[in-house]
Write a protein that holds these residues in place. Sequence first.
Motif, short mmCIF file in Angstrom:
data_model
loop_
_atom_site.label_atom_id
_atom_site.label_comp_id
_atom_site.label_asym_id
_atom_site.label_seq_id
_atom_site.Cartn_x
_atom_site.Cartn_y
_atom_site.Cartn_z
N VAL A 1 2.86 5.39 -1.94
CA VAL A 1 4.20 5.54 -2.51
C VAL A 1 4.53 4.33 -3.40
O VAL A 1 5.07 4.48 -4.49
CB VAL A 1 5.25 5.69 -1.39
N LEU A 2 4.16 3.14 -2.95
CA LEU A 2 4.42 1.94 -3.75
C LEU A 2 3.57 1.96 -5.03
O LEU A 2 4.04 1.52 -6.09
CB LEU A 2 4.12 0.69 -2.93
N GLU A 3 2.35 2.45 -4.94
CA GLU A 3 1.50 2.58 -6.13
C GLU A 3 2.14 3.53 -7.13
O GLU A 3 2.18 3.26 -8.34
CB GLU A 3 0.12 3.09 -5.73
N MET A 4 2.64 4.63 -6.63
CA MET A 4 3.32 5.60 -7.48
C MET A 4 4.57 4.98 -8.09
O MET A 4 4.87 5.16 -9.28
CB MET A 4 3.68 6.84 -6.65
N GLY A 5 5.31 4.22 -7.29
CA GLY A 5 6.51 3.56 -7.79
C GLY A 5 6.20 2.57 -8.89
O GLY A 5 6.93 2.47 -9.89
N THR A 6 5.11 1.82 -8.74
CA THR A 6 4.72 0.86 -9.76
C THR A 6 4.37 1.56 -11.07
O THR A 6 4.75 1.10 -12.16
CB THR A 6 3.51 0.04 -9.27
N LEU A 7 3.65 2.67 -10.97
CA LEU A 7 3.29 3.42 -12.16
C LEU A 7 4.53 3.98 -12.86
O LEU A 7 4.66 3.90 -14.09
CB LEU A 7 2.33 4.56 -11.80
N VAL A 8 5.45 4.52 -12.08
CA VAL A 8 6.67 5.08 -12.65
C VAL A 8 7.53 3.99 -13.27
O VAL A 8 8.12 4.18 -14.34
CB VAL A 8 7.45 5.86 -11.56
#
Length: 230
Positions: free
Chosen positions: A24-31
């Motif tokens: 989820v944090l990886e996705m948040g960083t990308l977004v």
Amino acid sequence: MNQVTEGHSIRRYDGELRELHYKVLEMGTLVLTQVKEAVRSLKTGDVSLAAEIIEEDDQVDDLEVEADTEVVALFARRCPKGSDLRLVMALSKAITDLERVGDEAVKIASCVERLYAVPADYPAEVPRNQVLVLADLVVKRFESALRIVDSWEAEQAQQFIASQREVSERFQQTLGGLMDNGGSDAGGANRAVNLVLVLKALERIACHAENLAEYVIYQAMGLVIRHHAV
């Protein structure tokens, strides 16, 4: 390490929860990168950058699918209960919000393509700068929301939500300013419409950031506070 995702007798279970959190944090960083780049394209009029943001949206979609798959696998393997169930549900909801933030970044990029398609029709500096002030605020708030999801600090989440009303008021003020500076000619009206669309996308990103903070409170306290004061 985060105590929220630790403490089970089965260490592999702790690892699975951590992996979902990291995803989820990886996705948040990308977004977050998408949002920052969309704002930068608006600041600079970089249409090629806007096109890249639109083309790379599949990366966010792929991460969403991966994260959702991990959520389903966790339910199938562990049947989480209590605080574990709240954690998995919070992360699952966060995945959805993050994907939608990515969609809003794409909308901003699409507006940039329209705003800067013809040099003679570039948006006027004053209304554009009004939107950029809000854009910088939204980026900072989204960053803060991601840090709260990283740390699972319920107190910080409460403070974050308490400040949302001021942000909403600033959006309304800026919207009024855009309408006043829209211009009566067709070109001016079209520019105003696209800037309003950018503003509404930014407003929705701010709302999704608030949702992320709400999920942290839900995980920590078991409280569903949407539509209610903290």
